[in-house]
Design an enzyme around this catalytic site. Structure first.
Site, PDB file in Angstrom:
ATOM      1  N   GLY A 175       0.789  -1.218   0.000  1.00  0.00           N
ATOM      2  CA  GLY A 175       0.000   0.000   0.000  1.00  0.00           C
ATOM      3  C   GLY A 175       0.820   1.266   0.000  1.00  0.00           C
ATOM      4  N   ARG A 203       1.705 -10.346  -7.165  1.00  0.00           N
ATOM      5  CA  ARG A 203       1.879  -9.183  -8.039  1.00  0.00           C
ATOM      6  C   ARG A 203       1.067  -8.043  -7.438  1.00  0.00           C
ATOM      7  NH1 ARG A 203       4.786 -10.773 -12.250  1.00  0.00           N
ATOM      8  NH2 ARG A 203       4.611 -12.910 -13.023  1.00  0.00           N
ATOM      9  N   SER A 207      -1.046  -1.243  -5.915  1.00  0.00           N
ATOM     10  CA  SER A 207       0.176  -0.436  -5.949  1.00  0.00           C
ATOM     11  C   SER A 207       0.868  -0.524  -7.309  1.00  0.00           C
ATOM     12  CB  SER A 207       1.128  -0.899  -4.845  1.00  0.00           C
ATOM     13  OG  SER A 207       1.489  -2.247  -5.058  1.00  0.00           O
ATOM     14  N   ASP A 264      -9.066  -4.007  -1.254  1.00  0.00           N
ATOM     15  CA  ASP A 264      -8.271  -5.015  -0.548  1.00  0.00           C
ATOM     16  C   ASP A 264      -8.821  -5.121   0.876  1.00  0.00           C
ATOM     17  OD1 ASP A 264      -6.347  -6.897  -0.132  1.00  0.00           O
ATOM     18  OD2 ASP A 264      -4.641  -5.532  -0.160  1.00  0.00           O
TER      19      ASP A 264
END
Length: 509
Positions: A175, A203, A207, A264
């Site tokens: 993040g 992956r 970000s 997320d």
């Protein structure tokens, strides 16, 4: 066998492999076969071979010969290269009742989660349904019990790699731009003392670079479970992509969809991380939670709550864990984007020195792993890690890791290709850098092409607290074409990514 509630006369279709990748499993049918089987283009179907059914997207194409099913390579591999299959229309997955209850905020039991995750892995849910499950966690939080059930279900629906000795790891929730390169310092530092640290990385989700994206600039990251087992025992450390393995495969599906919708959820983050670690038999783990403006976690209260979630689940799952709350108020180091971060990590390892924030974080996390492993007493791991970094031991081990992962151990920072289009933002005035906006840097780096274009990203020339004069470089954007470059510039300017304040605030009189 479940056939979606529909009774269809079985019809064996001869398999015709097709080299196509549309991001999901697909079966192409002749229009007459599709009509006969009651299958509509764009619907989901069950493709059955040897009594095992997997979900796929149905496509109708008159160029496919009647009596044949043209199947994408990925799906065919999952079906063990079957020569003939049966195809049935799908109605609702067996676990759909549990799925609906979860969307309504009702609690599910261990059996519910096991069936639900199994159906996801089998392809019986489409992306929209899976996205709904992920979004539901933002509105109806998982209980501690449910989170434990979810983690175990994710592990049990895939393979587990066992090493016969304690396995260590360090994982950051990410993040913060520039964070992916930290693992490229931590892993070789830990491995240089003999601890086993086969790091499987993701992956990027939200970000500009994930650890796997950055390591892939220097070496191959896609291997089988058997290869990883052999390579890890040889080099003691690895940095590989977990998505190529059948380890907690539901996580790879969740991550792909989270990336597309830009979320997320905290509980799912905990589940994803711990499921992947358990699948690699990790028993001692350090979790890094960056905290600061523009990070995933912006305040200490929220970070402490997330840390408690990790620690609670670790206790349930038999994992010894320490959680570090680290500074995440601005990018880590000076580089953002896979190639730029790989370059900065390599420079740091070769010199045994680098950006203070990067060194501090890498040594702190590696030190905590040493303390978990009994290599250093509590409070002394940091100094040991810094010594290994300065002495060149970490770089020597990193060369081994690159070589075992089929990269060039002699690669130098200048060998790494960067995007050809560049723009340098200059300071509009004399003053002091008072802030660097994580969100702006992230959005601009992604607009420039990162992480898909590994050569794209942003290189900072300043950090918070630096004095600058008018015309001094603040950052350089790297992009592969003018359109991406202009969009990244627009974001940097719109967000005022680097704040410069005058030294004199007020004169009296």
């Amino acid at each position: 066998m479940w056939l979606g509630g529909l009774v269809v006369k079985p019809a064996h279709l001869r398999v015709e492999p097709v080299d196509i990748d549309v991001g999901c499993d697909v079966v192409f049918l002749n229009p007459h076969d599709a009509e006969r089987l009651g299958i509509v283009a764009g619907s989901r179907v069950s493709v059955v071979c040897g009594g095992r059914g997997l979900g796929a997207l149905a496509a109708v194409n008159p160029s496919v010969e009647a009596g044949k099913a043209a199947i994408s390579r990925g799906l065919l591999k999952k079906l063990d290269e079957c020569s003939s299959v049966e195809v049935y229309p799908l109605d609702l997955p067996p676990s759909f009742d549990a799925f609906k209850r979860r969307l309504e905020g009702k609690k599910l039991d261990a059996g519910d989660y096991k069936r639900f995750i199994s159906d996801i892995v089998s392809g019986f849910y489409d992306d929209a349904q899976i996205a709904a499950f992920l979004v539901s966690q933002l509105h109806h939080k998982l209980s501690e019990e449910e989170l434990g059930y979810l983690i175990r279900a994710m592990v049990e629906t895939g393979e587990v790699v066992s090493f016969g000795e304690p396995v260590y790891d360090e994982h950051s929730i990410g993040g913060v731009p520039g964070n992916s390169k930290v693992a490229l310092l931590v892993v070789p530092t830990v491995a240089s003392k003999g601890l086993l640290i086969p790091k499987t990385s993701s992956r990027a989700i939200t970000s500009p670079a994930g650890t796997a994206d950055t390591m892939e600039v220097l070496a191959r990251v896609t291997f089988s479970a058997e290869e990883i087992h052999e390579m890890a025992l040889k080099a003691r450390g690895l940095i590989v992509w977990g998505g190529a393995l059948n380890l907690a495969p539901a996580d790879d599906i969740f991550v792909r969809i989270e990336r597309r919708i830009g979320i997320d959820p905290p509980a799912q983050m905990v589940a994803s991380i711990l499921a992947k670690k358990l699948a690699m038999s990790v028993s001692r783990l350090v979790i890094d939670i960056p905290v600061g403006r523009g990070a995933k976690v912006e305040d200490e209260k929220e970070a402490t709550s997330l840390a408690s979630m990790f620690l609670s689940q670790a206790s349930r799952l038999g994992v010894t864990m320490r959680v570090a709350l680290t500074f995440g108020g601005e990018p880590i180091g000076f580089a953002v984007g896979p190639a730029l971060e790989a370059q900065e990590a390599l420079e740091t390892l070769i010199k045994g020195d680098g950006p203070p924030g990067l060194i501090e974080k890498a040594c702190s996390l590696a030190g905590l792993v040493f303390e978990l492993g009994g290599v250093a007493p509590r409070g002394r791991g940091y100094s040991l890690a810094c010594e290994l970094l300065r002495s060149g031991a970490a770089y020597s081990k990193f060369r081994e890791i690159i070589e075992v992962q089929e990269g060039d151990p002699d690669v130098k920072p200048d060998d790494i290709r960067l995007a050809s289009r560049q723009f340098t933002l200059e300071s509009p005035r004399d003053g002091v850098v008072t802030s660097i906006d994580n969100v702006a840097i992230t959005l601009a780096a992604k607009a420039a092409g990162a992480p898909d274009d590994k050569s794209a990203g942003i290189k900072l020339h300043v950090k918070t607290g630096y004095r600058v004069r008018k015309g001094d470089p603040l950052l350089t954007i790297y992009a592969s074409n003018d359109a991406r470059l202009h969009e990244a510039i627009r974001i940097i300017e719109e967000y005022n990514a680097v704040m410069i304040e005058g030294v004199i605030v007020k004169l009296l009189p």
